[in-house]
Scaffold this active site. Sequence first.
Site, mmCIF file in Angstrom:
data_model
loop_
_atom_site.group_PDB
_atom_site.id
_atom_site.type_symbol
_atom_site.label_atom_id
_atom_site.label_comp_id
_atom_site.label_asym_id
_atom_site.label_seq_id
_atom_site.Cartn_x
_atom_site.Cartn_y
_atom_site.Cartn_z
ATOM 1 C CB VAL A 11 -0.970 -0.026 1.207
ATOM 2 C CG1 VAL A 11 -1.713 1.296 1.346
ATOM 3 C CG2 VAL A 11 -1.968 -1.149 1.048
ATOM 4 C CE LYS A 35 9.771 -2.924 2.019
ATOM 5 N NZ LYS A 35 8.787 -3.087 3.057
ATOM 6 C CB THR A 121 -6.973 -2.641 6.406
ATOM 7 O OG1 THR A 121 -6.888 -2.523 4.985
ATOM 8 C CG2 THR A 121 -8.329 -3.174 6.803
ATOM 9 C CG PHE A 152 -11.111 0.501 -1.608
ATOM 10 C CD1 PHE A 152 -11.744 -0.335 -0.701
ATOM 11 C CD2 PHE A 152 -11.263 1.871 -1.465
ATOM 12 C CE1 PHE A 152 -12.531 0.190 0.327
ATOM 13 C CE2 PHE A 152 -12.042 2.413 -0.448
ATOM 14 C CZ PHE A 152 -12.682 1.567 0.453
ATOM 15 C CG ASN A 208 -10.977 -6.013 1.987
ATOM 16 O OD1 ASN A 208 -11.266 -5.520 0.902
ATOM 17 N ND2 ASN A 208 -9.753 -6.017 2.460
ATOM 18 C CB ALA A 252 -16.411 -21.958 -7.558
ATOM 19 C CB CYS A 260 -6.556 -8.172 2.043
ATOM 20 S SG CYS A 260 -5.153 -7.179 1.535
ATOM 21 N NE ARG A 327 1.843 -10.758 2.324
ATOM 22 C CZ ARG A 327 1.704 -9.432 2.405
ATOM 23 N NH1 ARG A 327 1.670 -8.847 3.582
ATOM 24 N NH2 ARG A 327 1.592 -8.703 1.313
HETATM 25 C C1 UGA Z 1 -8.335 -7.404 -1.844
HETATM 26 C C2 UGA Z 1 -9.442 -6.471 -2.353
HETATM 27 O O1 UGA Z 1 -9.957 -6.989 -3.604
HETATM 28 C C3 UGA Z 1 -8.918 -5.055 -2.552
HETATM 29 O O2 UGA Z 1 -9.985 -4.194 -2.943
HETATM 30 C C4 UGA Z 1 -8.322 -4.549 -1.223
HETATM 31 O O3 UGA Z 1 -7.775 -3.244 -1.330
HETATM 32 C C5 UGA Z 1 -7.223 -5.503 -0.792
HETATM 33 O O4 UGA Z 1 -7.773 -6.833 -0.638
HETATM 34 C C6 UGA Z 1 -6.672 -5.013 0.525
HETATM 35 O O5 UGA Z 1 -7.417 -4.988 1.507
HETATM 36 O O6 UGA Z 1 -5.538 -4.537 0.567
HETATM 37 P P1 UGA Z 1 -6.269 -8.724 -2.972
HETATM 38 O O7 UGA Z 1 -6.203 -9.470 -1.675
HETATM 39 O O8 UGA Z 1 -5.030 -8.140 -3.531
HETATM 40 O O9 UGA Z 1 -7.322 -7.492 -2.849
HETATM 41 O O10 UGA Z 1 -6.824 -9.708 -4.098
HETATM 42 P P2 UGA Z 1 -8.259 -10.116 -4.704
HETATM 43 O O11 UGA Z 1 -8.177 -9.986 -6.163
HETATM 44 O O12 UGA Z 1 -9.359 -9.440 -4.029
HETATM 45 O O13 UGA Z 1 -8.293 -11.687 -4.370
HETATM 46 C C7 UGA Z 1 -8.317 -12.167 -3.034
HETATM 47 C C8 UGA Z 1 -8.465 -13.667 -3.026
HETATM 48 O O14 UGA Z 1 -9.768 -14.063 -3.424
HETATM 49 C C9 UGA Z 1 -7.507 -14.432 -3.948
HETATM 50 O O15 UGA Z 1 -7.004 -15.548 -3.261
HETATM 51 C C10 UGA Z 1 -8.359 -14.847 -5.106
HETATM 52 O O16 UGA Z 1 -7.904 -16.027 -5.731
HETATM 53 C C11 UGA Z 1 -9.692 -15.072 -4.418
HETATM 54 N N1 UGA Z 1 -10.864 -14.949 -5.301
HETATM 55 C C12 UGA Z 1 -11.173 -13.751 -5.853
HETATM 56 C C13 UGA Z 1 -11.654 -16.066 -5.555
HETATM 57 O O17 UGA Z 1 -11.399 -17.182 -5.053
HETATM 58 N N2 UGA Z 1 -12.767 -15.923 -6.346
HETATM 59 C C14 UGA Z 1 -13.098 -14.739 -6.905
HETATM 60 O O18 UGA Z 1 -14.136 -14.691 -7.615
HETATM 61 C C15 UGA Z 1 -12.279 -13.622 -6.664
#
Ligand code: UGA
Length: 433
Positions: A11, A35, A121, A152, A208, A252, A260, A327
């Site tokens: 972030v 870093k 967050t 986000f 989230n 799925a 997150c 993670r």
């Molecule tokens: C998530 C949120 O989407 C962001 O909006 C938020 O800012 C971020 O957390 C955060 O709090 O910092 P992120 O964790 O990077 O983002 O990734 P996502 O694309 O949301 O995916 C999260 C998980 O859900 C992954 O493991 C993905 O494989 C899974 N997922 C996602 C599914 O299993 N099915 C879906 O339909 C979508």
Amino acid sequence: MKIAVIGTGYVGLVTAAGLAEFGHTVIGTDKDTAKIDLISRGSSPIYEPELDDLLKKNLAGGNLSFTSDVDAAIREAGVIFVCVGTPQDENGRADMSQIEGVARSIARNLNGYKVVVEKSTVPVKTSEWIKRVIGLYRRGDTPFDVASNPEFLREGSAVPDFLEPDRIIVGVETDRARDTLVKIYEKFRDRILVTNIDTAELIKHASNSFLALKISYINMIADLCDRTDADVEKVAQGMGLDPRIGRQFLKAGLGYGGSCFPKDIQALMKIGEDLGVDVGLLREADGVNRARTGLFLDKVKKALWILKNKRIAVLGLAFKPETDDIREASSIRIIRELVKEGATLRLYDPKAMENMKEIFPPSPQVDYCMEPYQAVQDANAILVVTEWEEFRALDLARVRELMANPIIVDGRNMFDPAPVRKLGFEYYSVGRK
Ligand code: UGA
């Protein structure tokens, strides 16, 4: 207006580079000097598409710089974005010690009015603690404001998410803080929602957790599909055509991982418990997510029966594509179980192998491969764990030739069952026949 961004994780780094891209003068800061050295040369410590270019461009432009002198950065800035980590503690709550440390640094260096913006967050009511800490430790009564501006962005698309946001939430309690933040995000004026601070803090956790609920919901439907002739992809498509439901986040698979959702849903549960609110709904969603690995491994066992001495190719280690982040990745739990069962693993991921080696160092049982075809050579089965585009483009006829037994257990529904079976594979996926 000079902005300091404290913390250079996902972030912080994207926020610093993004705010510089909007034309502000930004000092990114972190106490990790190694870093900071790396980033100052325009190199991101994490793999994130477009981030290196954005850093290099703005470092060269002269309005972005990085320093490990956190105190100096605070003194120089009028606005401070707090982007340090809020990891999970042993009870599932967010560990706020880094935020508290930053609040004390800000207090010590409060040499004029500043707006302190929570970007990480954080649990609802955190701003009150930040205010109290700064109030307690500052010298004199130099004024300051605390504001909440949750982020986000998603890993893998963090740069475009930051540069073209759907919405900007600005939680404030004074006009002065509101005007400062609105000015920073001037070009997105039509997308700014101004609220009080508690509301802004809660919007982030509520968003989230809602997305996590959506994923667990479709995974529960997939379990029903697995026991009937229904196809979860089609069910999701049919549901998604209703604009009230929408098509997104109905994929799925192996459930949600990353830094997150798993942590944030737990944190919201704790917030609810602490406030005396029934959060059973979140607990159920969390339970559905935790059950994914076991159900996936049942399918692997259904295909191979005994796993001991089986050679298994694992394609994908990152928690999602386009990142090297592992993670809370389901791959970790899957590998751990397979190792326990005595299988021999051949792992491949385009970006995340170095990170995974820290958890599972190379050994006779766990081998890392340079490319997917090497991983599948002589394998008794392939497990698809992350849906990298690279896997979709595989020459499956060649893969079949290389394998000892043509079996694919696809945890992400990457492939179309019919053509894969036509090539001679035994194919198992999630919520589809
Ligand atoms: C998530 C949120 O989407 C962001 O909006 C938020 O800012 C971020 O957390 C955060 O709090 O910092 P992120 O964790 O990077 O983002 O990734 P996502 O694309 O949301 O995916 C999260 C998980 O859900 C992954 O493991 C993905 O494989 C899974 N997922 C996602 C599914 O299993 N099915 C879906 O339909 C979508």
